[in-house]
Design an enzyme around this catalytic site. Structure first.
Site: not given
Ligand code: PMP
Length: 393
Positions: A111, A187, A190, A213, A351
């Site tokens: 991401h 990270d 997910q 999430k 993203c």
């Molecule tokens: N890493 C991953 C794997 C994600 O899926 C996301 C959110 N889509 C993020 C980072 C960023 O999360 P946040 O928008 O809560 O900062």
């Protein structure tokens, strides 16, 4: 509580079918109630006084940290509340003691939040090595063996992909990092919401994830550190032991990293969300999602023109399923799913522009992301509606 019984706690209008939980999850009533209780009955700042309300709020705020720490098996580390995963990762990028010539290893499936903070460090003479995923987003562990060199200071990898749903074998990567003396950042945006994770057993040094999430409120995230080796990004009220006009001594624990008045009701809501997940049991949450995902994958496999991107079986994957339909833009499919069946999904690059480029998917994908409140009936409706859309494409 059984998973099937929890649906009533999510007060989204019943005609809507929410399948965008990888972006942000729905929030159950007990979480909203816990936040309201703070605002209505004991609203006060934390760690800053002696009156009865501040004492109650401070205790609840501390309890929230303890509950989140124990949820991820992280009691022996430091659990810092942040705004989201992105902030947690940026705190590590800004807070480690970098030297020109240090190396970071990450992947082409990250991401943007787990990529941009590292790419920016190139301006300071830091090398960034990128490992590309193979078919279905799976990495060859030998690629990590090769890429993690003696000058590697940090390896940053997502536990589960927000596009392909693939779950990585982070324990194996952790072993390589340990042998080479590199920090390992996972990270977990997910993974933590979807299956049991034990930070210490996983062997990472930093674990970043988002409260919003995992049934918690927006504006909540977590940075867990095995050892608090970074310097804080923000200094001010709450972060110090002592101050003179000449200097200051920082305090220890999470407070060092949480300058200023924190998101108190958010922290209390997050703790309630964790309690809610614990009551259901993370094994049960994962089993439920696997059942739905299995059903969805089988349904999609039977539709001509549909290509699933990511693992085609439920082993080593979460309930994030990305696919495309020939000759129809993912945004159009998402729009049609909403119009025809009130099914809410995400479309686009998620993203993850470098991953989309790598996979040759310039329009991105349609992404369905399932969670504990979704049902087999909803998945059937999704499959039927996709069949219709694929027919007209
Ligand atoms: N890493 C991953 C794997 C994600 O899926 C996301 C959110 N889509 C993020 C980072 C960023 O999360 P946040 O928008 O809560 O900062």
């Amino acid at each position: 509580m059984k998973i099937e019984d929890c649906i009533a706690d999510f007060q989204i209008p019943r005609y809507l079918h929410y399948m965008d939980s990888a972006a942000t999850s729905l929030i159950p009533e007990p979480v909203i109630a816990a936040m309201n209780e703070y605002d209505r009955q004991y609203r006060a700042n934390v760690g800053r006084g002696m009156h009865r309300l501040t004492r109650v709020a401070t205790q609840k705020y501390q309890d929230a940290h303890d509950r989140v720490s124990s949820f991820i098996g992280g009691n022996e580390g430091t659990t810092v509340f942040t705004r989201n995963t992105t902030e947690a990762i940026n705190m590590v990028a800004a807070g480690l003691d970098w030297h020109s010539g240090d190396r970071i290893v990450t992947t082409g499936a990250e991401h943007h939040s787990n990529l941009l903070p590292w790419l920016r460090l190139r301006q300071e003479g830091i090398e960034v090595g990128i490992i590309q995923p193979g078919e279905a987003g799976i990495f060859d562990i030998e690629a990590f063996e090769e890429a993690i060199t003696a000058n590697t200071k940090l390896v940053a990898v997502s536990h589960a992909s927000n596009v392909l749903g693939t779950v990585q074998s982070v324990r194996e990567i952790a072993d390589i990092c340990k042998a080479r003396g590199a920090y390992f950042l996972v990270d977990g945006a997910q993974s933590i919401p979807h299956f049991p994770v034990d930070a210490r057993r996983m062997g990472c040094d930093f674990l970043c994830f988002s409260g919003h999430k995992m049934l918690g409120p927006t504006g909540t995230g977590i940075l867990w550190m095995r050892d608090a080796v970074i310097s804080p990004l923000i200094l001010g009220g709450g972060t110090v032991e002592d101050v003179t006009t000449e200097g200051y001594t920082l305090t220890g624990g999470y407070k060092r990293f949480e300058g200023g008045t924190p998101n108190i009701s958010g922290a209390i809501g997050l703790a309630q969300a964790v309690k809610y997940l614990e009551n259901l049991g993370m094994d049960a949450v994962f089993r439920h999602e696997q059942k739905l995902t299995d059903h969805l994958l089988a349904g999609l496999a039977g539709i001509e023109n549909v290509t699933v991107h990511g693992p085609e079986n439920v082993k080593n994957r979460i309930g994030v399923v990305s696919f495309t339909i020939d000759k129809i833009h993912p945004h159009e499919i998402a729009y049609l799913l909403d119009e025809r069946a009130a099914i809410l999904v995400r479309s686009g690059d998620h993203c993850c522009i470098p991953l989309m480029r790598h996979l040759g998917l310039e329009n991105g994908t349609l992404r369905v992301s399932l969670y504990l409140y979704n049902t087999l009936e909803e998945v059937d409706l999704l499959i039927e509606t996709i069949e219709e859309i694929a027919r007209i494409a």
